[in-house]
Design a protein around this motif. Structure first.
Motif, PDB file in Angstrom:
ATOM      1  N   VAL A  60       1.101  -1.083   0.049  1.00 55.51           N
ATOM      2  CA  VAL A  60      -0.075   0.206   0.011  1.00 55.51           C
ATOM      3  C   VAL A  60       0.520   1.993   0.186  1.00 55.51           C
ATOM      4  N   ALA A  61       2.059   1.472   0.437  1.00 53.94           N
ATOM      5  CA  ALA A  61       2.698   2.375   0.919  1.00 53.94           C
ATOM      6  C   ALA A  61       3.459   2.980  -0.877  1.00 53.94           C
ATOM      7  N   ARG A  62       3.893   0.712  -1.502  1.00 55.65           N
ATOM      8  CA  ARG A  62       4.378   1.834  -2.913  1.00 55.65           C
ATOM      9  C   ARG A  62       3.484   2.088  -3.967  1.00 55.65           C
ATOM     10  N   ALA A  63       2.349   1.881  -3.077  1.00 55.92           N
ATOM     11  CA  ALA A  63       0.507   2.784  -4.601  1.00 55.92           C
ATOM     12  C   ALA A  63       0.825   3.770  -4.293  1.00 55.92           C
ATOM     13  N   PHE A 140      -1.252  -3.818  -5.249  1.00 54.60           N
ATOM     14  CA  PHE A 140      -0.116  -2.588  -6.039  1.00 54.60           C
ATOM     15  C   PHE A 140      -1.048  -1.856  -6.615  1.00 54.60           C
ATOM     16  N   ILE A 141      -1.639  -2.663  -7.865  1.00 54.99           N
ATOM     17  CA  ILE A 141      -2.022  -1.899  -8.737  1.00 54.99           C
ATOM     18  C   ILE A 141      -3.963  -1.358  -8.505  1.00 54.99           C
ATOM     19  N   ILE A 142      -4.432  -2.480  -8.203  1.00 56.23           N
ATOM     20  CA  ILE A 142      -6.063  -1.932  -7.289  1.00 56.23           C
ATOM     21  C   ILE A 142      -5.634  -1.056  -6.421  1.00 56.23           C
ATOM     22  N   TRP A 407      11.217   4.726   2.972  1.00 54.39           N
ATOM     23  CA  TRP A 407      12.260   3.757   2.673  1.00 54.39           C
ATOM     24  C   TRP A 407      11.242   2.594   4.329  1.00 54.39           C
ATOM     25  N   SER A 408      10.329   2.032   4.390  1.00 59.23           N
ATOM     26  CA  SER A 408       9.700   2.044   5.237  1.00 59.23           C
ATOM     27  C   SER A 408       9.814   0.168   5.314  1.00 59.23           C
TER      28      SER A 408
END
Ligand code: CA
Ligand code: CA
Ligand code: ZN
Ligand code: ZN
Length: 420
Positions: A60-63, A140-142, A407-408
């Motif tokens: 989620v952080a990446r999204a 990720f994409i959703i 940088w989680s």
């Protein structure tokens, strides 16, 4: 029936066509967040276990990063007991918000517009929580798509946009690291462009980071850092006080644990000033005070530590990294930097030079710096980081960014955790 990403009904808005019937690029909803710093909470994971939740947090952080990179918005994961602006959860069937999920297939997720912003994932779907090729639904994409709605965007008809309504269209971009031009235009139409570096810098440039606390065993390495470097093993290490962390690789799970420096690098004291691994010799150099340690992986080379007196190096450097096509070792302290030759052990003639004259946008009095495996250089200070690309020779406009979110894998996701 086509599988839809989400249950959001565009016909309600009728926003994808203007009155002349021309197709608009993106569509916007009438509401937006009235603030630029948003707190979110991840309530659960598909099977509600810790390792899985950690993956959900990272994905989620990446999204979120996609949207944050393209806008002045910043996001923090709310701590226990802290109020969140929106929550993210996995839930199935009728869950009392007027939009029941429909079992496997059909609709995969939905999200509410500001000032609600909650994101729900249908837990009757089988979710891929990390990057993989499988028939599972790609979280990720959703998540990237649903977050667009959470921020006030409708659907888009443009190829490549993460806001397209059908899953098979956005799945083509499941490895995206950057939003499409259409998504970027949409988010910036609502919240404005990225802030200029100066927006963040006002007080940061003046502030010096307090030295790391070394007595307690810290729970996170999210900063402030003493030093950060890539080892000869191509792993990323962070040091703080008496401890070090090895950053997670993509496929690793669980939070990295703080480990004692003296166990890994016998003879090396804690609270180092800076560290760097040579591109040529693969030796790792640690700087502290007026001394220099050199390790071959974890073995201290004989005759080290040595005094840096006479080398031209400053005492107590702030940071060190490998730089440029010639892979020179660069040492930073205060407002200046030095290029250091590990073979002659001397500073190159003509140094020090001023950081601001050569590293535009990079602050003075750094905490740490490193050139990472993607070839991009990162500078760290006071819980923020700056990204510096060799070919641009200046920091990108959307920097600095908070360390804790991006940088989680270092274990910290909340602003409060870095103690600045
Ligand atoms: Ca469904
Ligand atoms: Ca340092
Ligand atoms: Zn949607
Ligand atoms: Zn719902």
């Amino acid at each position: 029936m086509d599988d839809l990403v989400c249950g959001f009904d565009d016909s309600v808005l009728d926003a994808t066509h203007d009155s002349n019937g021309r197709v608009k690029r993106y569509s916007l909803y009438a509401s937006k967040w009235k603030k630029k710093h948003l707190y979110y909470r991840i309530v659960n994971s598909p099977h509600d276990n810790e390792a899985e939740k950690y993956r959900v947090q990272n994905t989620v952080a990446r999204a979120i990063k996609l949207w944050s990179d393209a806008s002045p918005l910043t996001f923090y994961e709310a701590k226990d007991g802290q109020k969140a602006d929106f929550v993210v959860k996995f839930i199935k069937g009728d869950h009392n918000d007027g939009y029941p999920f429909d079992g496997e297939g059909g609709i995969y997720a939905h999200a509410f517009f500001p000032q609600d912003g909650d994101v729900h994932f249908d837990n009757d779907e089988i979710w891929a929580l990390k990057q993989e090729n499988s028939p599972k639904k790609d979280l990720f994409i959703i998540a990237a798509h649903e977050l667009g709605h959470s921020l006030g965007l409708g659907h888009s008809k443009v190829d490549g946009a993460v806001m397209r309504p059908k899953y098979r269209d956005i799945m083509k971009h499941k490895d995206m690291e950057k939003l499409s031009a259409d998504d970027t235009a949409a988010i910036q139409a609502v919240y404005g462009p990225c802030p200029k570096v100066e927006y963040w810098l006002k007080d940061l440039l003046k502030r010096r980071t307090k030295p790391a606390i070394s007595k307690r065993r810290p729970s996170t390495c999210s900063g402030p850092f003493d030093a950060m470097f890539m080892g000869a093993d191509m792993r990323t290490y962070v040091m703080r006080g008496r401890y070090y962390w090895r950053l997670n690789e993509e496929k690793m799970i669980g939070r990295p644990q703080p480990l004692l420096i003296k166990h890994r690098w016998p003879g090396l004291p804690g609270n180092v000033n800076a560290a760097v691994t040579s591109y040529y010799t693969k030796r790792t150099y640690f700087f502290k005070g007026d001394r220099l340690w050199r390790y071959n992986n974890n073995i201290l080379d004989s005759s080290f530590p040595i005094k840096t007196k006479g080398t031209g190096l400053p005492k107590n450097p702030d940071a060190a990294l490998v730089w440029g096509p010639k892979n020179r070792i660069v040492i930073f302290r205060g407002k200046k930097f030095w290029v250091w030759n590990e073979f002659t052990r001397k500073v190159d003639p003509g140094f020090p030079k001023l950081i601001r004259k050569y590293w535009h946008g990079v602050p003075n009095h750094l905490d740490a710096a490193l050139r990472w495996k993607n070839g991009i250089t990162y500078f760290f200070k006071s819980g923020y980081y700056w990204k510096f690309e060799d070919d641009f020779e200046k920091t990108a406009k959307c920097y600095p960014r908070p360390v804790a979110l991006y940088w989680s894998s270092c274990g910290g996701t909340s602003l409060e955790r870095y103690g600045t």
